[in-house]
Write an enzyme that holds these catalytic residues in place. Structure first.
Site, PDB file in Angstrom:
ATOM      1  N   SER A   7       0.844  -1.200   0.000  1.00 24.43           N
ATOM      2  CA  SER A   7       0.000   0.000   0.000  1.00 24.43           C
ATOM      3  C   SER A   7       0.873   1.242   0.000  1.00 24.43           C
ATOM      4  CB  SER A   7      -0.915   0.016   1.219  1.00 24.43           C
ATOM      5  OG  SER A   7      -1.451   1.324   1.369  1.00 24.43           O
ATOM      6  N   HIS A  32      -1.166  -1.138  -4.388  1.00 21.01           N
ATOM      7  CA  HIS A  32      -2.458  -0.935  -3.716  1.00 21.01           C
ATOM      8  C   HIS A  32      -2.586   0.565  -3.412  1.00 21.01           C
ATOM      9  CE1 HIS A  32      -5.942  -2.125  -1.251  1.00 21.01           C
ATOM     10  NE2 HIS A  32      -5.540  -1.182  -0.410  1.00 21.01           N
ATOM     11  N   ASP A  34      -4.849   3.682  -2.064  1.00 21.20           N
ATOM     12  CA  ASP A  34      -5.947   3.967  -1.145  1.00 21.20           C
ATOM     13  C   ASP A  34      -6.497   5.374  -1.327  1.00 21.20           C
ATOM     14  OD1 ASP A  34      -6.134   1.553   0.593  1.00 21.20           O
ATOM     15  OD2 ASP A  34      -4.015   2.019   0.937  1.00 21.20           O
ATOM     16  N   MET A  36      -9.166   8.136  -0.239  1.00 21.66           N
ATOM     17  CA  MET A  36     -10.008   8.486   0.927  1.00 21.66           C
ATOM     18  C   MET A  36     -10.572   9.888   0.755  1.00 21.66           C
ATOM     19  SD  MET A  36      -7.470   7.223   3.932  1.00 21.66           S
ATOM     20  CE  MET A  36      -6.751   5.582   3.936  1.00 21.66           C
ATOM     21  N   HIS A  65      -8.373   1.099  -4.178  1.00 20.09           N
ATOM     22  CA  HIS A  65      -9.309   0.865  -3.073  1.00 20.09           C
ATOM     23  C   HIS A  65     -10.010   2.183  -2.750  1.00 20.09           C
ATOM     24  CE1 HIS A  65      -9.630  -0.286   1.510  1.00 20.09           C
ATOM     25  NE2 HIS A  65     -10.820  -0.184   0.933  1.00 20.09           N
ATOM     26  N   MET A  67     -12.224   4.359  -0.692  1.00 20.75           N
ATOM     27  CA  MET A  67     -12.896   4.565   0.600  1.00 20.75           C
ATOM     28  C   MET A  67     -13.618   5.891   0.496  1.00 20.75           C
ATOM     29  SD  MET A  67      -9.806   3.130   2.935  1.00 20.75           S
ATOM     30  CE  MET A  67      -8.687   3.244   1.556  1.00 20.75           C
ATOM     31  N   MET A 136     -11.508  -5.791   5.221  1.00 22.95           N
ATOM     32  CA  MET A 136     -10.744  -4.841   6.043  1.00 22.95           C
ATOM     33  C   MET A 136     -10.457  -5.495   7.387  1.00 22.95           C
ATOM     34  SD  MET A 136     -10.248  -2.293   4.104  1.00 22.95           S
ATOM     35  CE  MET A 136      -9.260  -1.491   5.362  1.00 22.95           C
ATOM     36  N   PHE A 142      -6.561   4.719   7.966  1.00 19.76           N
ATOM     37  CA  PHE A 142      -5.171   4.980   8.336  1.00 19.76           C
ATOM     38  C   PHE A 142      -4.331   3.721   8.189  1.00 19.76           C
ATOM     39  CE2 PHE A 142      -8.082   7.595  10.752  1.00 19.76           C
ATOM     40  CZ  PHE A 142      -7.604   8.875  10.503  1.00 19.76           C
ATOM     41  N   GLY A 144      -0.882   1.526   9.489  1.00 14.54           N
ATOM     42  CA  GLY A 144      -0.188   1.313  10.759  1.00 14.54           C
ATOM     43  C   GLY A 144      -1.056   0.900  11.939  1.00 14.54           C
ATOM     44  N   ASP A 174      -6.682  -6.444   4.071  1.00 20.30           N
ATOM     45  CA  ASP A 174      -6.146  -5.087   4.095  1.00 20.30           C
ATOM     46  C   ASP A 174      -6.153  -4.513   5.512  1.00 20.30           C
ATOM     47  OD1 ASP A 174      -5.285  -2.568   3.484  1.00 20.30           O
ATOM     48  OD2 ASP A 174      -7.034  -2.019   2.272  1.00 20.30           O
ATOM     49  N   GLY A 175      -4.957  -4.332   6.057  1.00 21.35           N
ATOM     50  CA  GLY A 175      -4.801  -3.668   7.349  1.00 21.35           C
ATOM     51  C   GLY A 175      -4.101  -4.513   8.383  1.00 21.35           C
ATOM     52  N   GLY A 176      -2.979  -4.021   8.879  1.00 28.25           N
ATOM     53  CA  GLY A 176      -2.284  -4.700   9.978  1.00 28.25           C
ATOM     54  C   GLY A 176      -1.643  -6.025   9.611  1.00 28.25           C
ATOM     55  N   GLY A 196       1.162  -2.093   4.118  1.00 26.17           N
ATOM     56  CA  GLY A 196       1.672  -0.721   4.062  1.00 26.17           C
ATOM     57  C   GLY A 196       2.893  -0.566   4.938  1.00 26.17           C
TER      58      GLY A 196
HETATM   59  C1  DX5 Z   1      -6.399   1.492   5.423  1.00 26.64           C
HETATM   60  C2  DX5 Z   1      -5.955   1.208   4.012  1.00 26.64           C
HETATM   61  C3  DX5 Z   1      -4.841   0.258   3.957  1.00 26.64           C
HETATM   62  C4  DX5 Z   1      -3.586   0.713   4.652  1.00 26.64           C
HETATM   63  C5  DX5 Z   1      -2.904  -0.500   5.170  1.00 26.64           C
HETATM   64  O1  DX5 Z   1      -7.573   2.198   5.429  1.00 26.64           O
HETATM   65  O2  DX5 Z   1      -7.023   0.682   3.255  1.00 26.64           O
HETATM   66  O3  DX5 Z   1      -4.561  -0.150   2.626  1.00 26.64           O
HETATM   67  O4  DX5 Z   1      -2.712   1.450   3.852  1.00 26.64           O
HETATM   68  O5  DX5 Z   1      -1.819  -0.112   5.930  1.00 26.64           O
HETATM   69  P1  DX5 Z   1      -1.117  -1.099   6.946  1.00 26.64           P
HETATM   70  O6  DX5 Z   1      -0.643  -2.276   6.177  1.00 26.64           O
HETATM   71  O7  DX5 Z   1       0.017  -0.268   7.475  1.00 26.64           O
HETATM   72  O8  DX5 Z   1      -2.118  -1.455   8.012  1.00 26.64           O
HETATM   73 ZN    ZN Z   2      -6.526  -0.291   1.262  1.00 31.29          ZN
END
Ligand code: DX5
Ligand code: ZN
Length: 218
Positions: A7, A32, A34, A36, A65, A67, A136, A142, A144, A174-176, A196
């Protein structure tokens, strides 16, 4: 082998050229990206104008993606700048089936993203129309954040729904995602790992990407 989708939200925007070169020379599969809008999620990132630059920087798949609210207003703009996969949020679409048809008729692959609280069972009647489900594993907005463990149950349930009907739908997480939890995510049935912070904040991002790529998916 899993599909690896770093990401770019966690990239260094003062040195994007270097980050894109690193990704291009790595075994990463997707960019990827993002998007927003500050309405669907409590953060604002970037839109089509920036994605146009990423498109020029790579031949890898651009996995966009969204959002954002009212994604149907922008699908054409994202096609124009070269999105390959366009993912909309279940929670942002009043007429999800129509949105999916729009994305496919524009010639992109269609994904549906689910927030952590949205049950996978709600996808039963749209699953055969889509190419990808993005689960998700954090609340979107965000990079991290920490992986929400219940996602593993959602992956297993969704994978059973897909396999039962023998559908070609891919599951993206996606995420963490970290080097520590990635294998359990794949064991549960995921195909695509978004990462990310794990990639861009690591000492050797190229190596981190190859470690993720070497894991086994089923
Ligand atoms: C969050 C995004 C993710 C984000 C993932 O809303 O959709 O794609 O960048 O970041 P990490 O991998 O750091 O959780
Ligand atoms: Zn994403």
């Amino acid at each position: 082998m899993p599909i690896i989708a770093p990401s770019l939200l966690s990239a260094n925007y003062l040195n994007l050229d270097a980050d894109c070169k690193m990704l291009n020379e790595s075994v990463a599969d997707y960019y990827h990206l993002d998007v927003m809008d500050g309405r669907f999620v409590p953060n604002i990132s970037f839109g089509p104008m920036i994605i146009e630059f990423f498109r020029k920087a790579t031949t890898k798949v651009c996995d966009v993606h969204l959002m954002i609210e009212e994604p149907e207003k922008y699908a054409e703009a994202f096609k124009k700048v070269g999105a390959d996969i366009l993912t909309v949020h279940y929670e942002a679409c009043h007429h999800l089936h129509r949105n999916i048809q729009q994305i496919k008729s524009l010639g992109m692959k269609a994904g549906v993203a689910l927030n952590p609280h949205t049950p996978v069972e709600l996808l039963k009647d749209i699953l055969s129309d889509i190419d990808m489900v993005c689960l998700m594993s954090v609340n979107p907005g965000f990079g991290g954040q920490s992986f929400i463990p219940n996602t593993l149950n959602k992956i297993r349930d969704l994978r059973s729904m897909i396999d039962e009907k023998n559908l070609p739908v891919k599951i993206e997480i996606d995420g963490g995602v970290t080097l520590d939890n990635a294998q359990s995510i794949l064991d549960a049935g995921a195909h695509i790992l978004v990462a990310g912070n794990t990639v861009f904040k690591s000492a050797n991002p190229t190596h981190t990407i190859s470690l993720l790529k070497q894991l086994k998916s089923r």
